[in-house]
Design a protein around this motif. Sequence first.
Motif, short mmCIF file in Angstrom:
data_model
loop_
_atom_site.label_atom_id
_atom_site.label_comp_id
_atom_site.label_asym_id
_atom_site.label_seq_id
_atom_site.Cartn_x
_atom_site.Cartn_y
_atom_site.Cartn_z
N TYR A 48 0.84 -1.21 0.00
CA TYR A 48 0.00 0.00 0.00
C TYR A 48 0.87 1.25 0.00
O TYR A 48 0.60 2.22 -0.74
N LEU A 49 1.94 1.26 0.80
CA LEU A 49 2.83 2.41 0.83
C LEU A 49 3.52 2.62 -0.52
O LEU A 49 3.68 3.75 -0.98
N VAL A 50 3.93 1.52 -1.16
CA VAL A 50 4.55 1.62 -2.48
C VAL A 50 3.56 2.22 -3.48
O VAL A 50 3.93 3.04 -4.33
N SER A 51 2.29 1.84 -3.38
CA SER A 51 1.26 2.39 -4.27
C SER A 51 1.12 3.90 -4.06
O SER A 51 0.99 4.67 -5.03
N LEU A 52 1.15 4.33 -2.81
CA LEU A 52 1.05 5.76 -2.52
C LEU A 52 2.25 6.52 -3.07
O LEU A 52 2.11 7.60 -3.67
N VAL A 53 3.45 5.96 -2.87
CA VAL A 53 4.66 6.61 -3.37
C VAL A 53 4.62 6.68 -4.89
O VAL A 53 5.02 7.70 -5.49
N THR A 54 4.14 5.62 -5.53
CA THR A 54 4.02 5.62 -6.99
C THR A 54 3.05 6.70 -7.45
O THR A 54 3.31 7.40 -8.45
N ALA A 55 1.93 6.84 -6.75
CA ALA A 55 0.96 7.87 -7.10
C ALA A 55 1.57 9.26 -6.99
O ALA A 55 1.32 10.14 -7.84
N VAL A 56 2.37 9.48 -5.96
CA VAL A 56 3.03 10.79 -5.80
C VAL A 56 3.98 11.05 -6.97
O VAL A 56 4.01 12.15 -7.54
N LEU A 57 4.78 10.04 -7.35
CA LEU A 57 5.71 10.19 -8.47
C LEU A 57 4.97 10.49 -9.77
O LEU A 57 5.38 11.36 -10.54
N VAL A 58 3.87 9.78 -10.02
CA VAL A 58 3.08 10.02 -11.23
C VAL A 58 2.51 11.45 -11.22
O VAL A 58 2.53 12.15 -12.24
#
Length: 415
Positions: free
Chosen positions: A53-63
């Motif tokens: 879940y944290l990786v998904s959030l970090v990915t969303a921030v990068l996008v």
Amino acid sequence: MAFVWPSTRLKEQIPNSAKRILNITGVSSLLLLVLAYVFMDDRFSFPYYGGIYLVSLVTAVLVAVTAHPGASINRWLTNPVFSYLGKRSYGIYLYQFPVMILYEAQINVANNVWLHVFIELGLILLCSELSYRFIEDPLRKFDYKKSWQKIKNWFYMPLLSKQKAVGIASFVVVAIASIGVTIAPNDAVNANQAEFQAEIQENRKAAQESKNEEEQAEEDSEAEQGQENASDENILQTFSTDTDHVMEKYDLTENQVDRARNTDLTAFGDSVLLGSTQNIQEVFPDAIIDADVGRQLYDSVELLQELKDDGDLQENVVLALGSNGYADEDQFDDLMDVIGDRNVYLMNVRVPTQRWQNANNELFQKMEDKYQRVTLIDWYSLSNENNQWFREDQVHPTDVGRVEYTSLLAKEILE
């Protein structure tokens, strides 16, 4: 994200302070993703308790930062290589799993791991490129308003034309695939797999009974009763505690057989050990066997502790783990803390279709050097050139392989 962060409404001209915040946030999120890729391991609980879940959030921030026209990270990440991969990213996503599964099921990847990694990457990129050029790009450019007209025109084309041949071939492939998906059984197993499953169930029952003294006594009595018929049947598939039978089957001396019957032994491991439960009990009738399908080092500490608490951890302990995933030194140290000062016989692994084979065997060699009470049993060297000892998965031994496995184990313990 398209609703809360619409790129069409974001401004390219923003204050330097805002641009600085966006760039720092973007670079930080990119670094966090790289670190997660390197250090996040599916053997540990963190990925399943919020890590993904944290990786998904970090990915969303990068996008989000990359999509902002005022940030610099989009420009930094724009280059021909990333553009090429981006256009084919959906194909890479679709084909990577089947390519890896099919390749690693047929090829022994344990040796020359990186060579096979690059071969698999090449195959994935090739499939993605073919898909992009001949499926995705043509369909993207296709004028769907003229679909019906094109279909009618196809029927009037010459039989030997390229369009007619491609259409017929495509129809045949789709038809065969559709029929196959429709009629394919969900849980089909072939005869060899059914036989192996039956053996696993039988050995699991024998392993469970080894922890119960009354049931074990009954098993020993039945084995002794069956010794009269042992010589008349296939010795590989006949289980008996008769001295002559055990000597002949496992190439042991009478003295070794006698000592084995007085050896306190606990064998703990995965499905490779589980499949040999009845063989081990022929040589070591009082052995306690605790083995299961899919077992790994990281989930074994609590199970070993339960055996110890129940008084089932004997003076001699066989560890047969490492076939199902990577192991590390900390995990092994935790096992040794539970085992204490008992003698440990560590069986290494033969898993030629998996990358962790050599890494685990190197670790086990290191553990023998580290712990004076650990004896390494080199199943890999004995079995690696004898493919006929194994089932089609190249991991689990056949009747012949189980006899060789047990014979090696017994000779090392009784040496």
